[in-house]
Design an enzyme around this catalytic site. Structure first.
Site, PDB file in Angstrom:
ATOM      1  N   HIS A 148      43.539  41.684 -75.677  1.00 15.52           N
ATOM      2  CA  HIS A 148      42.588  41.533 -76.139  1.00 15.52           C
ATOM      3  C   HIS A 148      41.807  43.111 -76.205  1.00 15.52           C
ATOM      4  CE1 HIS A 148      38.501  40.249 -76.840  1.00 15.52           C
ATOM      5  NE2 HIS A 148      39.039  39.267 -77.332  1.00 15.52           N
ATOM      6  N   ASP A 199      43.782  32.206 -77.856  1.00 13.64           N
ATOM      7  CA  ASP A 199      44.665  31.599 -78.968  1.00 13.64           C
ATOM      8  C   ASP A 199      45.800  31.286 -78.260  1.00 13.64           C
ATOM      9  OD1 ASP A 199      42.792  31.997 -81.025  1.00 13.64           O
ATOM     10  OD2 ASP A 199      43.284  33.995 -81.142  1.00 13.64           O
TER      11      ASP A 199
HETATM   12  N1  CMC Z   1      52.060  42.416 -77.993  1.00 10.98           N
HETATM   13  C1  CMC Z   1      52.657  43.617 -77.672  1.00 10.98           C
HETATM   14  N2  CMC Z   1      51.862  44.997 -77.401  1.00 10.98           N
HETATM   15  C2  CMC Z   1      50.584  44.930 -77.539  1.00 10.98           C
HETATM   16  C3  CMC Z   1      49.981  43.653 -77.842  1.00 10.98           C
HETATM   17  C4  CMC Z   1      50.734  42.698 -78.051  1.00 10.98           C
HETATM   18  N3  CMC Z   1      50.113  41.268 -78.404  1.00 10.98           N
HETATM   19  N4  CMC Z   1      48.650  43.821 -77.887  1.00 10.98           N
HETATM   20  C5  CMC Z   1      48.428  45.015 -77.706  1.00 10.98           C
HETATM   21  N5  CMC Z   1      49.669  45.856 -77.296  1.00 10.98           N
HETATM   22  C6  CMC Z   1      50.064  47.215 -76.918  1.00 10.98           C
HETATM   23  C7  CMC Z   1      49.822  48.033 -78.257  1.00 10.98           C
HETATM   24  O1  CMC Z   1      51.132  48.377 -78.867  1.00 10.98           O
HETATM   25  C8  CMC Z   1      49.013  49.338 -77.691  1.00 10.98           C
HETATM   26  O2  CMC Z   1      50.373  49.883 -76.888  1.00 10.98           O
HETATM   27  P1  CMC Z   1      50.392  51.747 -76.817  1.00 10.98           P
HETATM   28  O3  CMC Z   1      49.349  51.905 -75.901  1.00 10.98           O
HETATM   29  O4  CMC Z   1      51.720  51.849 -76.194  1.00 10.98           O
HETATM   30  O5  CMC Z   1      50.084  52.182 -78.209  1.00 10.98           O
HETATM   31  C9  CMC Z   1      48.223  48.717 -76.262  1.00 10.98           C
HETATM   32  O6  CMC Z   1      49.026  47.445 -75.968  1.00 10.98           O
HETATM   33  C10 CMC Z   1      46.863  48.652 -76.836  1.00 10.98           C
HETATM   34  O7  CMC Z   1      46.891  47.817 -77.785  1.00 10.98           O
HETATM   35  P2  CMC Z   1      45.902  47.931 -79.374  1.00 10.98           P
HETATM   36  O8  CMC Z   1      46.606  47.584 -80.457  1.00 10.98           O
HETATM   37  O9  CMC Z   1      45.544  49.332 -79.024  1.00 10.98           O
HETATM   38  O10 CMC Z   1      44.675  47.299 -78.733  1.00 10.98           O
HETATM   39  P3  CMC Z   1      43.589  46.668 -79.813  1.00 10.98           P
HETATM   40  O11 CMC Z   1      42.260  46.455 -79.037  1.00 10.98           O
HETATM   41  O12 CMC Z   1      43.450  47.505 -80.793  1.00 10.98           O
HETATM   42  O13 CMC Z   1      44.056  45.335 -80.296  1.00 10.98           O
HETATM   43  C11 CMC Z   1      44.639  43.079 -80.472  1.00 10.98           C
HETATM   44  C12 CMC Z   1      43.633  44.123 -79.551  1.00 10.98           C
HETATM   45  C13 CMC Z   1      44.080  41.538 -79.810  1.00 10.98           C
HETATM   46  C14 CMC Z   1      44.519  42.905 -81.830  1.00 10.98           C
HETATM   47  C15 CMC Z   1      46.141  43.079 -79.986  1.00 10.98           C
HETATM   48  O14 CMC Z   1      46.138  42.958 -78.676  1.00 10.98           O
HETATM   49  C16 CMC Z   1      46.997  42.129 -80.559  1.00 10.98           C
HETATM   50  O15 CMC Z   1      47.437  42.352 -81.791  1.00 10.98           O
HETATM   51  N6  CMC Z   1      47.314  40.955 -79.996  1.00 10.98           N
HETATM   52  C17 CMC Z   1      47.861  39.851 -80.741  1.00 10.98           C
HETATM   53  C18 CMC Z   1      47.191  39.295 -81.456  1.00 10.98           C
HETATM   54  C19 CMC Z   1      46.178  38.246 -81.192  1.00 10.98           C
HETATM   55  O16 CMC Z   1      46.577  37.414 -80.105  1.00 10.98           O
HETATM   56  N7  CMC Z   1      45.144  38.262 -81.434  1.00 10.98           N
HETATM   57  C20 CMC Z   1      43.840  37.367 -80.906  1.00 10.98           C
HETATM   58  C21 CMC Z   1      43.026  38.208 -80.203  1.00 10.98           C
HETATM   59  S1  CMC Z   1      41.716  37.121 -79.392  1.00 10.98           S
HETATM   60  C22 CMC Z   1      40.995  36.066 -80.407  1.00 10.98           C
HETATM   61  C23 CMC Z   1      40.353  36.853 -81.392  1.00 10.98           C
HETATM   62  O17 CMC Z   1      39.175  37.355 -81.019  1.00 10.98           O
HETATM   63  O18 CMC Z   1      40.583  36.747 -82.723  1.00 10.98           O
END
Ligand code: CMC
Length: 449
Positions: free
Chosen positions: A326, A383
């Site tokens: 998140h 989720d």
């Molecule tokens: N699986 C694997 N790696 C992950 C995941 C994941 N679910 N989430 C984050 N990371 C890694 C990402 O690759 C990055 O790694 P590095 O620092 O080595 O590049 C690090 O963790 C930080 O992630 P980010 O993508 O920069 O984080 P963000 O804040 O931009 O994205 C997120 C947040 C929720 C989109 C992401 O965690 C994700 O894609 N999760 C899976 C989809 C999901 O469950 N979404 C629902 C979110 S909660 C309900 C809502 O509000 O919609």
């Protein structure tokens, strides 16, 4: 009352109005080349500090660059507070745990939109209005006929909400807006249930005024004409709680979209329809649907958790652990905690043994022991377990994100109203840093071949 923000900064808070006396930490100073710019601070009621850069571009010609807006506050808001480090989520000051346990979805709608918990008389009026505006204009039923049965209910939902503007146009009269707010919440459950009935080829079941919000949605989903249907109390209460947990989440992707669209003066229905579209993405609301596909895939693959954790860690593999991670929560998502506990209880009470719940728990344990997830502070989000509960309630997988949208509706509305009433609101129009070609002369076709 004086609140100490840090040892170097004292902030005075008088009721809701904040005044920041000139002390050592009343501003930020930015050095750009040989110039220094003083940037005022804005401090929230929970002591969050924002550096106000409103005058920066005018004075310095520079802009800030923050792709994904991870460090950008787009507004001041009194609706929802999140403390991501400590896993706290509060609507209008009330903790999500307490609301989920003691409140009802309609009460939470009132709280979010009007700012205070309702009195019993106010709640009665709200309930009455929400039941008596839940029917769709009969002409709107024809819209459903135009969609193929395979249409994803989120695209139907977004289009139908946008279409409501054709029946209930925007107006300057606040009473009309109030009524449109009620209509939107009331009719959303009918649109959602009709889109499901249409997808399975069943006749629509009309809303009933003797049922509360969640009960009525369940009967429109599951009742069959000529057969008696009694809404199971456990399912209605579980749904109500899920809707409460999803009701707002400050400036997330869909809510920011609602504010962005609304900032142009677009009406409520257009703004919220855009929010529904934003929610349909797999990184946002559709993650709940994706989690179930992922768990089923892992189960079919013999429960090979390591394989899927490795895939999620591999930067060359687009696979991500859905329902994990998140932007704001860095310890735990309080909504996920409540849902996980409820999933155990409800499945037990219903006598359901869903093998995907066991897969989810194993996957969570394996991920939380893995250095990659620990280092990045990735935890189950809202989720991760919600789909298990929806499945137990008989809700089909491609309706999961629609359930999220139903829950989020009062939050989107509250944020849209707050934006519209904010005297500082301007059309949302971010800047960019241009990286393309610099000016060049047009090349005639004869010279390009
Ligand atoms: N699986 C694997 N790696 C992950 C995941 C994941 N679910 N989430 C984050 N990371 C890694 C990402 O690759 C990055 O790694 P590095 O620092 O080595 O590049 C690090 O963790 C930080 O992630 P980010 O993508 O920069 O984080 P963000 O804040 O931009 O994205 C997120 C947040 C929720 C989109 C992401 O965690 C994700 O894609 N999760 C899976 C989809 C999901 O469950 N979404 C629902 C979110 S909660 C309900 C809502 O509000 O919609």
């Amino acid at each position: 009352m004086d609140i100490i923000v840090s040892s170097a900064c004292i902030i005075s808070v008088h009721g809701n109005a904040k005044s920041i006396p000139q002390t050592r930490m009343d501003k930020a100073v930015l050095t750009l080349g040989s110039e220094e710019y003083e940037l005022p601070l804005t401090v929230g009621s929970e002591r969050e500090v924002g550096i106000d850069i409103r005058a920066l571009r005018k004075e310095s010609k520079a802009v800030t660059l923050d792709p994904g807006y991870g460090n950008t506050g787009s507004c001041e808001s009194a609706v929802t507070y999140i403390d991501g480090e400590n896993g706290a989520l509060r609507y209008r000051g009330y903790s999500i745990e307490e609301l989920a346990q003691k409140s009802s979805f309609v009460e939470v709608c009132y709280l979010l939109i009007y700012g205070e918990l309702p009195t019993s008389a106010e709640l009665d009026v709200m309930k009455h209005n929400l039941t008596h505006h839940s029917m769709l204009h009969e002409d709107m039923k024809k819209f459903f006929e135009g969609y193929p049965p395979s249409a994803h209910p989120m695209s139907v939902l977004s289009a139908m909400v946008s279409s409501l503007a054709a029946y209930y146009p925007d107006s300057e009269d606040p009473a009309d807006l109030d009524l449109n707010i009620i209509r939107l919440i009331a009719k959303l459950k009918t649109i959602a249930a009709f889109s499901y009935k249409k997808s399975i080829g069943h006749p629509y079941v009309y809303p009933r005024n003797d049922l509360d919000y969640s009960e009525d949605f369940l009967q429109m989903m599951f009742a069959v004409p000529a057969e008696e249907y009694n809404v199971p109390t456990l399912l209605a209460r579980t749904l109500d709680m899920l809707l409460i947990l999803h009701a707002d989440h400050e400036q997330n992707c869909s809510t920011s979209t609602v504010r962005m669209v609304g900032s142009s003066g677009a009406d409520l229905f257009a703004s919220i329809s855009a929010g529904i579209s934003a929610l349909s993405g797999p990184l946002h609301g559709k993650a709940n649907q994706e989690v179930i596909s992922m768990l089923a895939r892992i189960q079919a693959d013999g429960g090979n958790y390591k394989k899927y954790l490795d895939k999620a860690k591999d930067k060359n593999d687009p696979f991500r652990l859905m329902g994990f991670g998140h932007r704001v929560y860095k310890n735990f998502d309080p909504r996920a905690r409540v849902i996980k506990k409820t999933a155990d209880q409800v499945l037990n009470d219903l006598g359901i043994n869903d093998p995907l719940l066991a897969v989810a728990k194993h996957l969570e344990t394996a991920a939380l022991e893995d250095e990659y997830f620990v280092q990045r502070r990735l935890y189950p989000n809202v989720d991760f377990y919600s789909g298990i509960l929806y499945r137990a309630m008989g809700i089909p997988t491609d309706m999961f994100t629609v359930m999220f949208a139903m829950g989020r509706m009062p939050g989107w509305i509250a944020q849209w109203v707050e934006m519209r009433n904010d005297p500082h609101n301007r059309i949302h129009r971010p800047r960019q840093i241009y990286t393309g070609a610099t000016e060049r002369a047009y090349v005639p076709m004869s010279e390009r071949d």
